[in-house]
Design an enzyme around this catalytic site. Structure first.
Site, mmCIF file in Angstrom:
data_model
loop_
_atom_site.group_PDB
_atom_site.id
_atom_site.type_symbol
_atom_site.label_atom_id
_atom_site.label_comp_id
_atom_site.label_asym_id
_atom_site.label_seq_id
_atom_site.Cartn_x
_atom_site.Cartn_y
_atom_site.Cartn_z
ATOM 1 N N HIS A 130 6.454 38.284 -40.288
ATOM 2 C CA HIS A 130 5.378 37.467 -39.740
ATOM 3 C C HIS A 130 5.762 37.168 -38.287
ATOM 4 C CE1 HIS A 130 2.951 33.806 -39.188
ATOM 5 N NE2 HIS A 130 2.281 34.120 -40.275
ATOM 6 N N ASP A 208 13.250 33.599 -43.665
ATOM 7 C CA ASP A 208 11.936 32.962 -43.679
ATOM 8 C C ASP A 208 11.473 32.931 -45.142
ATOM 9 O OD1 ASP A 208 9.267 32.335 -43.646
ATOM 10 O OD2 ASP A 208 8.675 33.913 -42.249
ATOM 11 N N GLN A 211 7.029 32.494 -47.922
ATOM 12 C CA GLN A 211 6.277 33.140 -49.009
ATOM 13 C C GLN A 211 7.071 33.235 -50.293
ATOM 14 O OE1 GLN A 211 3.176 33.762 -48.989
ATOM 15 N NE2 GLN A 211 2.651 33.736 -46.816
ATOM 16 N N LYS A 234 2.188 25.717 -48.217
ATOM 17 C CA LYS A 234 2.058 26.914 -49.049
ATOM 18 C C LYS A 234 2.518 26.653 -50.486
ATOM 19 C CE LYS A 234 2.765 30.293 -45.330
ATOM 20 N NZ LYS A 234 1.406 30.673 -44.932
ATOM 21 N N CYS A 373 -0.916 37.968 -38.918
ATOM 22 C CA CYS A 373 0.192 37.623 -38.010
ATOM 23 C C CYS A 373 1.332 38.623 -38.144
ATOM 24 C CB CYS A 373 0.700 36.200 -38.236
ATOM 25 S SG CYS A 373 -0.547 34.957 -37.921
#
Lengths: 415, 142
Positions: A130, A208, A211, A234, A373
């Site tokens: 991303h 990261d 997700q 999220k 993104c």
């Protein structure tokens, strides 16, 4: 990611009743919300926790000596402990509240990168990133004279680990930064291997987790990462709060990111000294009600169970890949169902994703259309954009059927 | 139910775009993109003998039905007008021609061609720039 024997099976229809958003119709149709990878919907339990906090416990944290301030501080710090437990971090003082995963990664890129990167140094990211885990590194590399390299993908949309050693020949690898789960095509990346390789190079590994934390049980110690970033919105929490976990010794040695109120130890005209962790990185009034909401969201998800959530999404992804592969002229991106999270990206031959998503909206189906993104990834796939359907604990098979039926209608409009 | 946005005229312009192609030696040219969705439009303009009146507009690129159909309609709309007139062309005139209700996001799609054309004319003739210039990589205001 498969659930172990004895895992409770998730009843998505029952879960769905906790989410008020589904009580409405969109364009006269039931809402099929298939954009949870962008942001998740909110359970009543989380919303009520925030309302109760505002109605009964609200004041500024940490400084007041009165009852409300103590309650507010307990709310904020209780949420910090819940985030620690969510990702099995060793110490709650290593949990820094930020706005979102993007800010978490910027914190590391600035506070660690600006002071530790220089000419000849290399930051390795992946083609799956991303922009949130690529642009901050590109920017800081540009400021410090370091370079950024991209770990390529295989044709299956998985990271090509065999390319790592070749990339390392181009400089001193100081940072390796990848996502745990790709927001675009759902690939689950082998973080343990990547982190181990980074450490062999003497580099830090920045993960990261935006997700992955909503969908998988996370153990940052078992993963072996140095930093882990999450976004609260999220994982059923409110917008405006996320968290960074970092290894204590690294955080201790780092300069602050934002300066000002609350993050200090002493302030004189000549010199200011920084507060202890986590306060050194939390300048200004904290997002305390948001933290309480995030804590309630974590409670909610843990009550359902992350093994059950992961298993449910895995089944949905497999079902969706099956249903969608029957649609003529469809191209599906990403790895096979057994190696992906609940994200399915696709294109319909000759029909732009914006048009697909617009006509689906008319049928009550919300998907994301665009570059997600991830422009370097779109470039690699040779497309300007894709359609993306993403699933969560409240997603039911009927929504995927609604999507598949909707795609046939899209094709009729463009026939 | 889809007649509103995907009415026949839009789909016709999308499937059979007017003015689709490039000009080898254009008098004005610009590349535009919509950073929200990655749509791209390149505009090529040939002026008539007076050097002011638009003789021909061609476009190439890729994008959604709305952006491509709107640009196709635009090429028909502006032929015979001067650069100064097109620079002052109100977006509502194009929207009326498109004739469909557009959400704010899709409005950007619909305006991509017109914005790019205005940038091309600005570069060639110094005419007024359009509102909102984000995404124009080759725009040189120096």
């Amino acid at each position: 990611m498969a659930a172990t024997a004895g895992t409770r099976k998730l009843n998505a229809h029952a879960v769905r009743a906790d989410f008020p958003i589904f009580e409405q119709k969109i364009h006269g149709k039931p809402l099929a919300f298939l954009d949870s990878a962008a942001s998740s919907q909110k359970p009543r339990q989380m919303l009520e926790a925030m309302t109760t906090f505002y109605e009964t416990s609200y004041a500024n944290v940490h400084r007041g000596v009165y009852v409300l301030a103590e309650r507010a501080t307990a709310g904020l710090e209780g949420a910090r402990e819940k985030v620690r437990a969510l990702i099995n971090a060793p110490d709650a003082r290593e949990i820094i509240f930020v706005r979102n995963a993007t800010e978490a990664i910027n914190l590391v890129a600035y506070s660690w990168g600006m002071n530790n990167l220089g000419p000849g140094d290399l930051v390795i990211v992946s083609e799956l990133e991303h922009h949130s885990n690529f642009v901050p590194w590109q920017y800081v590399a540009g400021k410090t004279g370091a370079r950024v390299a991209m770990l390529p993908l295989t044709d299956d949309g998985e990271l090509d680990l065999s390319a790592l050693d070749g990339l390392a020949k181009d400089g001193n690898v100081k940072v390796v930064a990848t996502n745990h789960v790709s927001n675009s095509i759902g690939t689950i990346n082998p973080i343990e291997k990547l982190a181990a390789w980074a450490h062999e190079q003497g580099a830090i590994f920045v993960c990261d987790g935006a997700q992955s934390a909503p969908h998988l049980a996370i153990d940052v110690q078992a993963l072996g990462v140095d930093f882990f970033a999450i976004s609260g919105h999220k994982l059923c929490g409110p917008s405006g709060i996320g968290a960074l976990w970092g290894r204590g010794d690294l955080l201790q040695a780092m300069e602050p990111f934002l300066t000002g109120g609350h993050m200090i130890s002493s302030v004189r005209l000549e010199k200011t000294t920084w507060g202890e962790l986590p306060h050194k990185f939390e300048a200004g009034t904290a997002p305390m009600a948001e933290a309480v909401g995030l804590g309630a969201a974590i409670d909610y998800l843990q009550d359902v169970g992350f093994d059950a959530i992961a298993q449910h999404e895995h089944e949905l992804a497999a079902y969706a890949l099956g249903r969608l592969s029957e649609v003529p002229g469809i191209t599906l991106y990403g790895p096979p169902a057994d190696r992906r999270a609940g994200i399915v990206s696709f294109n319909l031959d000759g029909i732009h994703p914006h048009d697909v998503a617009q006509i689906l909206d008319m049928q009550g189906v919300a998907i994301r259309a665009g570059h997600h993104c991830c422009q370097p990834l779109m470039h690699k796939l040779g497309v300007a954009a894709t359609n993306r359907a993403s699933f969560y604990l409240y997603t039911v098979q009927e929504e995927i059927d609604q999507l598949a039926d909707g795609l046939y209608t899209v094709q009729k409009v463009f026939a | 139910m889809f007649d509103d946005m995907y009415r026949e005229v839009i789909l016709d312009h999308y499937k059979n775009p007017r003015g689709h192609g490039t000009l080898d030696d254009p008098d004005a040219h610009a590349d535009g993109q919509n950073p929200l969705c990655g749509d791209e439009v390149s505009i090529y303009v040939a002026f008539g003998e007076d050097g002011e009146t638009i003789d021909e507009v061609k476009f190439s690129g890729r994008g959604c039905a709305i952006s491509q159909a709107a640009t196709s309609m635009l090429t028909e709309m502006v032929a015979g007008r001067t650069a100064v007139q097109v620079a002052a062309l109100d977006k509502d005139e194009l929207l009326e021609e498109i004739g469909i209700p557009l959400t704010p996001v899709r409005l950007k799609c619909a305006m991509l061609g017109l914005t790019t054309l205005k940038v091309a004319l600005h570069k060639a003739k110094g005419t007024a720039l359009p509102e909102g210039l984000a995404g124009f990589d080759d725009l040189d205001l120096s």
